[in-house]
Design a protein around this motif. Structure first.
Motif, PDB file in Angstrom:
ATOM      1  N   ALA A 207     -12.694  14.332 -12.989  1.00 14.22           N
ATOM      2  CA  ALA A 207     -12.975  13.756 -11.678  1.00 14.22           C
ATOM      3  C   ALA A 207     -12.160  12.480 -11.472  1.00 14.22           C
ATOM      4  O   ALA A 207     -11.848  11.764 -12.422  1.00 14.22           O
ATOM      5  N   VAL A 208     -11.826  12.192 -10.220  1.00 16.49           N
ATOM      6  CA  VAL A 208     -11.075  10.987  -9.879  1.00 16.49           C
ATOM      7  C   VAL A 208     -11.981   9.771 -10.079  1.00 16.49           C
ATOM      8  O   VAL A 208     -13.054   9.670  -9.493  1.00 16.49           O
ATOM      9  N   LYS A 209     -11.553   8.845 -10.930  1.00 20.90           N
ATOM     10  CA  LYS A 209     -12.361   7.664 -11.233  1.00 20.90           C
ATOM     11  C   LYS A 209     -11.892   6.422 -10.494  1.00 20.90           C
ATOM     12  O   LYS A 209     -12.670   5.501 -10.268  1.00 20.90           O
ATOM     13  N   ARG A 210     -10.614   6.355 -10.180  1.00 19.70           N
ATOM     14  CA  ARG A 210     -10.083   5.185  -9.483  1.00 19.70           C
ATOM     15  C   ARG A 210      -9.075   5.624  -8.430  1.00 19.70           C
ATOM     16  O   ARG A 210      -8.317   6.570  -8.628  1.00 19.70           O
ATOM     17  N   ASP A 211      -9.083   4.917  -7.316  1.00 18.30           N
ATOM     18  CA  ASP A 211      -8.038   5.053  -6.311  1.00 18.30           C
ATOM     19  C   ASP A 211      -7.078   3.881  -6.479  1.00 18.30           C
ATOM     20  O   ASP A 211      -7.518   2.731  -6.574  1.00 18.30           O
ATOM     21  N   VAL A 212      -5.787   4.169  -6.538  1.00 22.58           N
ATOM     22  CA  VAL A 212      -4.766   3.132  -6.689  1.00 22.58           C
ATOM     23  C   VAL A 212      -3.863   3.163  -5.464  1.00 22.58           C
ATOM     24  O   VAL A 212      -3.317   4.219  -5.109  1.00 22.58           O
ATOM     25  N   VAL A 213      -3.716   2.008  -4.818  1.00 22.55           N
ATOM     26  CA  VAL A 213      -2.827   1.879  -3.665  1.00 22.55           C
ATOM     27  C   VAL A 213      -1.733   0.890  -4.032  1.00 22.55           C
ATOM     28  O   VAL A 213      -2.007  -0.283  -4.291  1.00 22.55           O
ATOM     29  N   LEU A 214      -0.490   1.369  -4.096  1.00 26.28           N
ATOM     30  CA  LEU A 214       0.660   0.511  -4.351  1.00 26.28           C
ATOM     31  C   LEU A 214       1.308   0.182  -3.018  1.00 26.28           C
ATOM     32  O   LEU A 214       1.762   1.079  -2.306  1.00 26.28           O
ATOM     33  N   CYS A 215       1.367  -1.093  -2.690  1.00 29.73           N
ATOM     34  CA  CYS A 215       1.921  -1.568  -1.419  1.00 29.73           C
ATOM     35  C   CYS A 215       3.170  -2.388  -1.754  1.00 29.73           C
ATOM     36  O   CYS A 215       3.062  -3.502  -2.271  1.00 29.73           O
ATOM     37  N   ILE A 216       4.356  -1.844  -1.465  1.00 25.79           N
ATOM     38  CA  ILE A 216       5.606  -2.370  -2.018  1.00 25.79           C
ATOM     39  C   ILE A 216       6.473  -2.973  -0.912  1.00 25.79           C
ATOM     40  O   ILE A 216       6.846  -2.299   0.051  1.00 25.79           O
ATOM     41  N   ASP A 217       6.798  -4.237  -1.082  1.00 29.72           N
ATOM     42  CA  ASP A 217       7.731  -4.947  -0.199  1.00 29.72           C
ATOM     43  C   ASP A 217       9.145  -4.455  -0.493  1.00 29.72           C
ATOM     44  O   ASP A 217       9.635  -4.584  -1.620  1.00 29.72           O
ATOM     45  N   GLN A 218       9.831  -3.878   0.514  1.00 33.65           N
ATOM     46  CA  GLN A 218      11.174  -3.365   0.290  1.00 33.65           C
ATOM     47  C   GLN A 218      12.253  -4.238   0.929  1.00 33.65           C
ATOM     48  O   GLN A 218      13.342  -3.768   1.242  1.00 33.65           O
ATOM     49  N   SER A 219      11.942  -5.528   1.112  1.00 30.12           N
ATOM     50  CA  SER A 219      12.976  -6.447   1.565  1.00 30.12           C
ATOM     51  C   SER A 219      14.035  -6.565   0.470  1.00 30.12           C
ATOM     52  O   SER A 219      13.791  -6.264  -0.699  1.00 30.12           O
ATOM     53  N   GLY A 220      15.236  -7.005   0.834  1.00 35.02           N
ATOM     54  CA  GLY A 220      16.381  -6.963  -0.070  1.00 35.02           C
ATOM     55  C   GLY A 220      16.165  -7.647  -1.396  1.00 35.02           C
ATOM     56  O   GLY A 220      16.685  -7.207  -2.428  1.00 35.02           O
ATOM     57  N   SER A 221      15.388  -8.723  -1.414  1.00 37.72           N
ATOM     58  CA  SER A 221      15.196  -9.485  -2.652  1.00 37.72           C
ATOM     59  C   SER A 221      14.310  -8.766  -3.666  1.00 37.72           C
ATOM     60  O   SER A 221      14.197  -9.190  -4.814  1.00 37.72           O
ATOM     61  N   MET A 222      13.671  -7.672  -3.253  1.00 42.70           N
ATOM     62  CA  MET A 222      12.709  -6.985  -4.114  1.00 42.70           C
ATOM     63  C   MET A 222      13.274  -5.685  -4.692  1.00 42.70           C
ATOM     64  O   MET A 222      12.521  -4.813  -5.108  1.00 42.70           O
ATOM     65  N   ALA A 223      14.599  -5.552  -4.748  1.00 37.32           N
ATOM     66  CA  ALA A 223      15.221  -4.276  -5.104  1.00 37.32           C
ATOM     67  C   ALA A 223      14.746  -3.746  -6.456  1.00 37.32           C
ATOM     68  O   ALA A 223      14.326  -2.588  -6.577  1.00 37.32           O
ATOM     69  N   ALA A 224      14.815  -4.570  -7.505  1.00 37.29           N
ATOM     70  CA  ALA A 224      14.417  -4.104  -8.832  1.00 37.29           C
ATOM     71  C   ALA A 224      12.935  -3.736  -8.864  1.00 37.29           C
ATOM     72  O   ALA A 224      12.537  -2.742  -9.486  1.00 37.29           O
ATOM     73  N   SER A 225      12.107  -4.499  -8.158  1.00 41.85           N
ATOM     74  CA  SER A 225      10.673  -4.215  -8.112  1.00 41.85           C
ATOM     75  C   SER A 225      10.400  -2.869  -7.445  1.00 41.85           C
ATOM     76  O   SER A 225       9.501  -2.130  -7.857  1.00 41.85           O
ATOM     77  N   VAL A 226      11.166  -2.539  -6.406  1.00 39.88           N
ATOM     78  CA  VAL A 226      11.007  -1.250  -5.723  1.00 39.88           C
ATOM     79  C   VAL A 226      11.307  -0.110  -6.683  1.00 39.88           C
ATOM     80  O   VAL A 226      10.590   0.900  -6.723  1.00 39.88           O
ATOM     81  N   VAL A 227      12.357  -0.236  -7.471  1.00 40.82           N
ATOM     82  CA  VAL A 227      12.736   0.823  -8.410  1.00 40.82           C
ATOM     83  C   VAL A 227      11.632   1.035  -9.445  1.00 40.82           C
ATOM     84  O   VAL A 227      11.171   2.164  -9.672  1.00 40.82           O
ATOM     85  N   TYR A 228      11.177  -0.048 -10.070  1.00 40.31           N
ATOM     86  CA  TYR A 228      10.122   0.084 -11.079  1.00 40.31           C
ATOM     87  C   TYR A 228       8.821   0.590 -10.464  1.00 40.31           C
ATOM     88  O   TYR A 228       8.123   1.426 -11.052  1.00 40.31           O
ATOM     89  N   ALA A 229       8.468   0.091  -9.283  1.00 39.83           N
ATOM     90  CA  ALA A 229       7.228   0.530  -8.640  1.00 39.83           C
ATOM     91  C   ALA A 229       7.276   2.014  -8.314  1.00 39.83           C
ATOM     92  O   ALA A 229       6.261   2.719  -8.442  1.00 39.83           O
ATOM     93  N   GLY A 230       8.438   2.509  -7.891  1.00 46.01           N
ATOM     94  CA  GLY A 230       8.560   3.934  -7.611  1.00 46.01           C
ATOM     95  C   GLY A 230       8.330   4.778  -8.848  1.00 46.01           C
ATOM     96  O   GLY A 230       7.648   5.813  -8.802  1.00 46.01           O
ATOM     97  N   VAL A 231       8.888   4.353  -9.975  1.00 42.71           N
ATOM     98  CA  VAL A 231       8.705   5.091 -11.225  1.00 42.71           C
ATOM     99  C   VAL A 231       7.251   5.041 -11.668  1.00 42.71           C
ATOM    100  O   VAL A 231       6.660   6.072 -12.030  1.00 42.71           O
ATOM    101  N   PHE A 232       6.651   3.853 -11.639  1.00 42.13           N
ATOM    102  CA  PHE A 232       5.244   3.741 -12.039  1.00 42.13           C
ATOM    103  C   PHE A 232       4.340   4.534 -11.097  1.00 42.13           C
ATOM    104  O   PHE A 232       3.354   5.140 -11.529  1.00 42.13           O
ATOM    105  N   GLY A 233       4.655   4.521  -9.801  1.00 40.48           N
ATOM    106  CA  GLY A 233       3.861   5.294  -8.852  1.00 40.48           C
ATOM    107  C   GLY A 233       3.857   6.770  -9.195  1.00 40.48           C
ATOM    108  O   GLY A 233       2.809   7.445  -9.144  1.00 40.48           O
ATOM    109  N   ALA A 234       5.021   7.305  -9.571  1.00 40.52           N
ATOM    110  CA  ALA A 234       5.111   8.716  -9.948  1.00 40.52           C
ATOM    111  C   ALA A 234       4.301   8.998 -11.211  1.00 40.52           C
ATOM    112  O   ALA A 234       3.640  10.043 -11.321  1.00 40.52           O
ATOM    113  N   VAL A 235       4.344   8.083 -12.177  1.00 34.34           N
ATOM    114  CA  VAL A 235       3.578   8.266 -13.413  1.00 34.34           C
ATOM    115  C   VAL A 235       2.080   8.238 -13.121  1.00 34.34           C
ATOM    116  O   VAL A 235       1.318   9.091 -13.604  1.00 34.34           O
TER     117      VAL A 235
END
Length: 384
Positions: A207-235
């Motif tokens: 059963a689903v125990k937790r809901d996780v919402v990833l809210c990612i700022d995609q402004s230019g300064s956050m490029a590396a964070s967007v890449v890592y967040a996308g990978v973690f989101g898929a996992v």
């Protein structure tokens, strides 16, 4: 190390200016290594009145590809990545990154992926497939490094949040809780506690125990964070006990949850650059919350709000009052201390919402701590 070796190394460091004082002439591999460095960094510290030409790679993709081959031959991969990043910034090579022959020669890393994603909308079709191959390679490397740790840390934390009064094995007994529950049964004569009531960890459930919402700022300064967040989101989306949503935003909001099965496609669905409207993004994410007490919302942003600041803070307060566990990551990368809006970070801290930067290696443990509802401020101070 001989004196000759020492002078040779200083000559490579100093760049051969007339006043470097070494008197060393380079040859062979040393000369080619020096040439690769000079094309990137040459002339930056010299006298501009001398007329010495500054570094450059020529205005063609083949010249850049040859240079990339040189630096990969003479420097380790970690140094190559730094030099590539410097070349993109110092020599304005963004346009040449759209050339397939250059992309085939480049050493893929997170910073390059961020640059390619920012060029996604203007990249010609002939370069798009090469760019996708670069992004796919980096994503596969990141998943291989991070996926198992993430599933192990969060899966274990989810198991520990469930409790049973009839543990079947000694390994399932939560001894800390069992001892606290049986302190009244302490026998001084035997210096022991009689555990009349056992408390154990529950068995893993689908059963689903937790809901996780990833809210990612995609402004230019956050490029590396967007890449890592996308990978973690898929996992995270691959774990049945979690219901994961991923939303990216600048001044607009895009829900990419339906692409979490394919992190490469997800990353190409982002659009790096533009402004920032955190309040608008939080308003959308607030609408995704159906079980506040079981929801973890992770906002990844440098907090430079271009929208309505007071409304953003009110919205965060509403989410926390409803029972949502809100976490703000000023960066999800390994680039060091990030730039961020200190006033907004302080305002969020006053609301009880921790705001700190997090490295990709620490993110699995952060999410495990969030699942167990530990004090995240204390966790960050101890861990980060």
């Amino acid at each position: 190390m001989t004196e000759t070796d020492r002078l040779r190394r200083w000559r490579l460091v100093l760049g051969g200016e007339s006043a470097d004082g070494t008197g060393v002439t380079l040859s062979g591999d040393d000369a080619r290594m020096d040439g690769a460095l000079d094309r990137l960094y040459g002339g930056g510290g010299g006298d501009r009145r001398s007329g010495r030409r500054s570094g450059g790679l020529g205005d063609s993709a083949p010249a850049v590809a040859r240079w990339l081959g040189d630096i990969r031959a003479y420097f380790p991969a970690t140094v190559v990545q730094v030099m590539q990043k410097d070349a993109i910034e110092r020599l304005n090579l963004t346009r040449l990154l759209m050339e397939p022959e250059m992309l085939e020669a480049v050493e893929p890393d997170v910073h390059l992926v961020g640059t390619l994603l920012s060029l996604n909308r203007v990249m010609p079709d002939r370069a798009r497939e090469s760019a996708r191959a670069v992004v796919a390679k980096v994503v596969q490397d990141l998943e291989r490094r991070l996926a198992q740790r993430t599933r192990s840390a969060i899966g274990g934390a989810l198991d520990r949040t469930a409790r049973t009064l009839r543990p079947r094995r000694l390994a399932d007994v939560d001894w800390n809780r069992t001892i606290r529950a049986n302190l009244g049964n302490y026998l001084p004569a035997h210096a022991t506690i009689v555990p009349e009531r056992l408390i154990g960890y529950g068995r893993r459930q689908q059963a689903v125990k937790r809901d996780v919402v990833l809210c990612i700022d995609q402004s230019g300064s956050m490029a590396a964070s967007v890449v890592y967040a996308g990978v973690f989101g898929a996992v995270l989306a691959s774990m049945r006990s979690l219901r994961t949503s991923l939303v990216v935003f600048d001044t607009a909001v895009v829900d990419l949850t339906d692409q979490l099965h394919d992190p490469v496609e997800l990353l190409f669905g982002t659009q790096l650059g533009g402004g920032t409207d955190i309040n608008r993004a939080l308003a959308y994410c607030q609408g995704l919350v159906t079980r506040p007490a079981d929801t973890i919302m992770v906002l990844v942003s440098d907090l430079y709000e271009g929208g309505v600041r007071d409304e953003m803070l009110r919205r965060v307060a509403q989410l926390t009052d409803a029972g949502v566990q809100v976490i703000v990551l000023l960066a999800l990368s390994d680039e060091g201390a990030p730039a961020y809006d200190h006033d907004n970070a302080a305002a969020l801290a006053a609301l009880g919402v921790p705001a700190f930067a997090c490295t990709p290696d620490a993110f699995p443990e952060l999410m495990a701590a969030a699942v167990e509802r530990r004090d995240l401020k204390e966790w960050a101070e101890r861990t980060l």
